[in-house]
Design a protein around this motif. Structure first.
Motif, PDB file in Angstrom:
ATOM      1  N   ALA A 318       0.848  -1.206   0.000  1.00 39.86           N
ATOM      2  CA  ALA A 318       0.000   0.000   0.000  1.00 39.86           C
ATOM      3  C   ALA A 318       0.878   1.249   0.000  1.00 39.86           C
ATOM      4  CB  ALA A 318      -0.918  -0.016   1.216  1.00 39.86           C
ATOM      5  N   HIS A 319       1.946   1.231   0.787  1.00 47.64           N
ATOM      6  CA  HIS A 319       2.855   2.379   0.862  1.00 47.64           C
ATOM      7  C   HIS A 319       3.514   2.623  -0.501  1.00 47.64           C
ATOM      8  CE1 HIS A 319       5.622   5.203   2.770  1.00 47.64           C
ATOM      9  NE2 HIS A 319       6.616   4.585   2.130  1.00 47.64           N
ATOM     10  N   THR A 320       3.983   1.542  -1.126  1.00 42.62           N
ATOM     11  CA  THR A 320       4.623   1.666  -2.447  1.00 42.62           C
ATOM     12  C   THR A 320       3.663   2.311  -3.444  1.00 42.62           C
ATOM     13  OG1 THR A 320       5.957  -0.295  -2.028  1.00 42.62           O
ATOM     14  CG2 THR A 320       5.669   0.325  -4.345  1.00 42.62           C
ATOM     15  N   ALA A 321       2.447   1.781  -3.496  1.00 45.56           N
ATOM     16  CA  ALA A 321       1.481   2.289  -4.476  1.00 45.56           C
ATOM     17  C   ALA A 321       1.134   3.742  -4.183  1.00 45.56           C
ATOM     18  CB  ALA A 321       0.227   1.421  -4.460  1.00 45.56           C
ATOM     19  N   SER A 322       0.946   4.066  -2.905  1.00 44.55           N
ATOM     20  CA  SER A 322       0.527   5.452  -2.616  1.00 44.55           C
ATOM     21  C   SER A 322       1.671   6.420  -2.877  1.00 44.55           C
ATOM     22  CB  SER A 322      -0.033   5.586  -1.200  1.00 44.55           C
ATOM     23  OG  SER A 322       1.022   5.675  -0.283  1.00 44.55           O
ATOM     24  N   GLU A 323       2.907   6.009  -2.619  1.00 48.27           N
ATOM     25  CA  GLU A 323       4.045   6.874  -2.926  1.00 48.27           C
ATOM     26  C   GLU A 323       4.180   7.115  -4.426  1.00 48.27           C
ATOM     27  OE1 GLU A 323       4.785   8.670  -0.287  1.00 48.27           O
ATOM     28  OE2 GLU A 323       6.911   8.556  -0.904  1.00 48.27           O
ATOM     29  N   PHE A 324       4.075   6.044  -5.209  1.00 51.50           N
ATOM     30  CA  PHE A 324       4.181   6.208  -6.668  1.00 51.50           C
ATOM     31  C   PHE A 324       3.047   7.095  -7.194  1.00 51.50           C
ATOM     32  CE2 PHE A 324       6.803   2.059  -7.389  1.00 51.50           C
ATOM     33  CZ  PHE A 324       7.978   2.762  -7.163  1.00 51.50           C
TER      34      PHE A 324
END
Ligand code: SF4
Ligand code: SF4
Ligand code: SF4
Ligand code: FES
Length: 948
Positions: A318-324
């Motif tokens: 979730a963190h990866t997707a929201s950062e991207f």
């Protein structure tokens, strides 16, 4: 599941096309001429007892256990050394034969320790089996091996033991080392009853010439040579066929297991790339999979100066997707990208580029082939129309002349190196173009006809001079060229190379090779029969890498050495799946199958299947991503299974680019060097923990099979799938076979590939489609993929990297057998006993001038940076040239390499750096810092906060 048991037919398969019919035990049998009676019997299902014969080596005929009777012949000949004859009538089971065989076995057993119950080979011992097969019930003169010569247990090799007390002196090990591996490390010392196998001059295995390929261990019928893991764990109880995850040879192995634990990796005889052979890496160096430094839980941190925090998979994704998504909202669609891995499977690579093109909405995808074989892709597609080698490995068996350019197969592609050595021992001639005196230039039973030790950076000049000789001496194959190539372009090229400024005499001083050697080598290649070219990174990693590949392609066309077995142009690919990563669309300008993203028809095909609009503009290459990051416009990177900080050139620039990004996601097995700049770490899985396929250097697609559950809980393809879902780009696959089905639907050269076919055939070489349902071993047979072969003019342009008073030496780099690339895996195995550090090879003359002693610390400096390492004084390198490997992050040879690159593909010029070398007191300041950081990073695991 059961142990996959391969039948040992006793002697190698005959390649004759003439067939012979004979009768064995009343049954009629037809086999190729040259087949032994033993093999013919075995193929019809009759196993004649044997000890000294095994089908990986030629018959020797020493044990006398395999006797048979032949009608009309006196005596009882050995079936392993007797070839079949037309009309022969053979009996394998008579009372006389039974009696004789029992007598032989009685002698063997009387000289053998009787500790079978506690022996590591119990259940996997041919001596035991044969005692049973001949019905041995008692031994009249039993000494239990007390009189057997026993120089003592040798445990020096980290992977196998040698227990001479169990040796039956069958010499299978000696012959395997000679015939299969080509190292000649073993001899039988002593005579008669005092005979004993000896590595070298009574050395230990570790101190000998042995390269730890394991062929002797595999050949040994008793427990004399045994894998240490078998001794520790016990006999395997099931096995799975899979593919080595190290180099581009793509050896197939049986992973022999007890439960979820690997007991040993045994090369698979039916593996079409390796034909039952292996090297130390694939055979033994798989321990990294369970190394304590492996990261098994996802981790995140807000900034790179903070400690890592372990999190759940859910939070990390979730963190990866929201950062991207945040970065793209703030900096634009083109501000993120990704790097696919040549270590991961085709299916995983395909998913990463799909995520980037479909989910990120741009073409900012690249792969490590950028820094190795991208010029191969460019050069071969320009000249032949396809981006891959032309032959299968079997082809070398029909070569008469081998032209080896900038490659060191015995270290970097060892199993193919062994196959090449075998052909050379059979009489093929070798020409080596390499600044360094690689082992193949001169080794036991192999000697190159010509070694052209050219100055680094002068490949194009030398290859054009070879072409000059071929054209001006009338050695070109005009009939081939007229039929198969563009005649006008050939004439332009021929008049270009014929210019006197390209003659060997004109360039001899520039390249440092005597003109007469260049002339003689050209004549040999053009007139010696089937001429095959093999090349490596010494060709591609130059500012003229693509030009060099085209110069090679020109030579093969001009001499008609293309389109049949025994000839061709063959790049030796570095990583296990670098061919596959390129095939799968990892470059920013190409979809899978090398089709440009600007092609409307192709793009629409992908758009309709993926349900998204795709960008028609090529994306950023790795160096451009890093430049854009430094410029503040590229902010997020997803790196699957690559360590660009260590493997890419000009380390300081890579570090600056990574440091300028807001979200770097590293997916790997270990906290690699790039992870020092990462904000998210996603633990990857090893080849043992997932299903998929790899494509080797001969375009061979082979299955990778899961032999144990993923230690981190997810295979790499599942991680990419999760990121795609979290970013709102839906992809659905229950198994990697479904990804391959999609690849086949979208990629003409893979149209006929499926897991069902791979399971049935073992492997196929692309193109595999309706025209070639079982694949294509040799390409361009009837015509080039592009139609007419295209000659390209190859003007030599000197690299801008010049020596001068400050940096008077030329540095070139390479690999060593026991280590692999940046060493992340092999440094975490026992292979470090052979190569614990990178060393700098320097010629005695250059060393003396600088007051450098062998083994002394030296500083290696270029205009990009400096590092320190220890010197090895050797005549392997010419005066003016120094050489090192790049396997250890504590050395980071790439600190000194420059940002020069191939004009066409940006492939870095690793092979030419102007340097100075001087004595030093030890590691440089940054290396001392690095060591400290490395010590700290090893403490990361206890420091991380617990997952929620
Ligand atoms: S391991 Fe390989 S190189 Fe070493 S002795 Fe055995 S066969 Fe020869
Ligand atoms: S070590 Fe094994 S293979 Fe070699 S001679 Fe002894 S028994 Fe035969
Ligand atoms: S030659 Fe390459 S593929 Fe084969 S075992 Fe060695 S590293 Fe693995
Ligand atoms: S197996 Fe034939 S002589 Fe040994």
């Amino acid at each position: 599941m059961s142990l996959i048991h391969e039948i040992d037919h006793g002697t190698p398969r005959s390649k004759s096309e003439t067939m012979v019919t004979l009768t064995i035990d009343g049954e009629t049998m037809t086999v190729p001429e040259g087949t032994s009676i033993m093999r013919a019997a075995s193929e019809m299902g009759t196993a004649i007892p044997k000890l000294c014969a095994t089908d990986m080596v030629e018959a020797f005929g020493s044990c006398r256990l395999c006797l048979v009777e032949i009608e009309g012949r006196a005596g009882t000949p050995a079936s392993c050394t007797t070839p079949v004859m037309p009309g022969m009538v053979v009996k394998t089971q008579t009372d006389r034969l039974k009696r004789l065989r029992k007598g032989v076995m009685e002698l063997y057993i009387s000289d053998h320790p009787l500790d079978c119950l506690t022996c590591a080979a119990n259940g996997d011992c041919e001596l035991q089996d044969m005692a049973g097969a001949v019905g041995l019930r008692d031994v009249r003169y039993g000494h239990e091996g007390h009189n057997h010569p026993n120089p003592g247990l040798d445990e020096s090799n980290p992977y196998f033991t040698y227990d001479p007390s169990k040796c039956i002196v069958c010499s299978r090990c000696v012959r395997a080392c000679e015939e299969v591996q080509g190292t000649f490390a073993l001899t039988i010392a002593g005579r008669g009853f005092d005979s004993v196998v000896s590595p070298g001059m009574e050395e230990s295995f570790l101190g000998s010439e042995c390269v730890s390929c394991g062929a002797c261990v595999q050949a040994c019928p008793t427990a004399t040579l045994t894998e240490k893991t078998v001794i520790e764990i016990g006999q395997p109880e099931h096995s799975v066929i899979t593919t080595c995850a190290y180099c581009g040879v793509g050896c197939t192995f049986k992973a022999e297991m007890r439960g979820n634990e690997v007991v040993r990796m045994v090369p698979w005889k039916d593996g079409k790339a390796n034909r039952g052979h292996s090297c130390v890496k694939g055979r033994f160096a798989w321990g990294y999979a369970s190394h304590k430094e492996r990261i098994l839980n996802p981790m995140i941190r807000e900034s790179i100066d903070q400690p890592w925090r372990e999190v759940s998979w859910q939070e990390a994704i979730a963190h990866t997707a929201s950062e991207f998504k945040r970065i793209q909202a703030k900096y634009g669609r083109l501000s993120i990208g990704g790097i696919t891995s040549s270590r991961c499977t085709n299916e995983e690579t395909f998913l990463v580029q799909k995520l980037i093109r479909g989910g990120f909405g741009n073409n900012n995808v690249d792969t490590c082939a950028r820094v190795c074989h991208s010029p191969t892709g460019y050069g071969l597609s320009q000249t032949y129309g396809t981006s891959a080698g032309t032959q299968d490995f079997d082809s070398v068996e029909q070569s008469d002349i081998i032209l080896l350019i900038g490659a060191n197969p015995t270290d970097a592609h060892p199993v193919f190196g062994s196959r090449m050595k075998k052909r050379l021992r059979e009489g093929a001639k070798l020409i080596v173009l390499d600044p360094r005196r690689i082992d193949l230039v001169r080794m036991p039973h192999v000697e190159a006809s010509y070694h052209l030790p050219l100055r680094p950076g002068t490949n194009v000049a030398v290859l054009t001079a070879l072409a000059h000789v071929i054209v001006t001496e009338g050695l070109a194959d005009e009939a081939f060229v007229r039929e198969r190539c563009d005649w006008d372009e050939f004439q332009d090229w021929a008049s270009f190379v014929a210019d006197p400024r390209h003659s060997p005499e004109a360039i001899a001083e520039l390249c440092g090779v005597p003109a007469e050697d260049i002339r003689a080598a050209a004549r040999l290649y053009a007139t010696g029969g089937n001429g095959a070219i093999y090349y490596g990174l010494g060709v591609t990693e130059h500012s003229q890498g693509s030009t060099t590949v085209m110069a090679i392609a020109n030579l093969a066309m001009a001499t008609g050495n293309i389109g049949r077995p025994g000839v061709g142009v063959n790049p030796l690919r570095g990583q296990n799946n670098v061919q596959g990563a390129c095939d799968m669309g990892s470059f920013p300008h190409e979809f899978s199958g090398y089709r440009h993203v600007s092609g409307d028809e192709t793009r629409q095909l992908f758009e309709s299947l993926w349900g998204v609009a795709l960008d028609s503009e090529p994306g950023l290459r790795i160096p451009n991503m890093l430049d854009a990051a430094v410029d503040g416009v590229f902010k997020g990177l997803y790196v699957q299974g690559e360590d660009i900080l260590q493997s890419d050139p000009d380390t300081r620039h890579v570090a600056a680019g990574l440091a300028a990004m807001e979200c770097v996601v590293v997916q790997d097995l270990f906290l690699n060097e790039t992870a020092n700049y990462a904000h998210v770490f996603l633990p990857g899985s090893t080849f043992l923990e997932k299903d998929g396929t790899f494509t080797n250097a001969e375009r061979r697609i082979q299955r990778v099979r899961k032999v144990m559950p993923s230690k981190s809980g997810k295979a790499d393809w599942e991680i990419t799938l999760d990121i795609a879902h979290a970013m709102g780009f839906d992809m659905h696959y229950a198994h990697p076979s479904e990804i391959m089905d999609e690849i086949a639907r979208l990629t003409p050269s893979f149209a006929g590939v499926s897991y069902a076919k791979l399971d049935a055939e073992g492997s196929v070489q692309w193109p595999c489609n309706d025209k070639a349902p079982l694949g294509t071993p040799v390409m361009h047979i009837d015509g080039f993929v592009r139609g007419k072969g295209r000659f390209m003019v190859t003007e030599y342009v000197a690299t801008d990297e010049r020596t001068g008073p400050r940096f008077p030496l030329l540095l070139t780099t390479g690999r060593i057998l026991s280590q692999y690339n940046v060493g992340a895996q092999t440094r975490r195995t026992e292979n470090v006993v052979w190569h614990g550090e990178d060393r700098l090879e320097i010629h005695p003359h250059d060393a003396e001038q600088r007051g450098i002693q062998d083994g002394q610390w030296v500083k290696l400096a270029s205009r990009s940076g400096e590092t320190s390492l220890r010197a090895r004084i050797t005549e392997r390198v010419a005066p003016g040239v120094v050489y090192t490997t790049f396997h250890h992050p504590g050395t980071q040879a790439n600190v000194v390499t420059t940002d020069f690159s191939d004009w066409a593909t940006n492939c870095p010029e690793y092979k030419v750096t102007a340097v100075q070398v001087m004595p030093s007191n030890g590691p440089t300041a940054w290396q001392a810092d690095y060591d400290e950081q490395a010590r700290q990073s090893r403490r990361i695991a206890p420091h991380v906060e617990a997952a929620e």
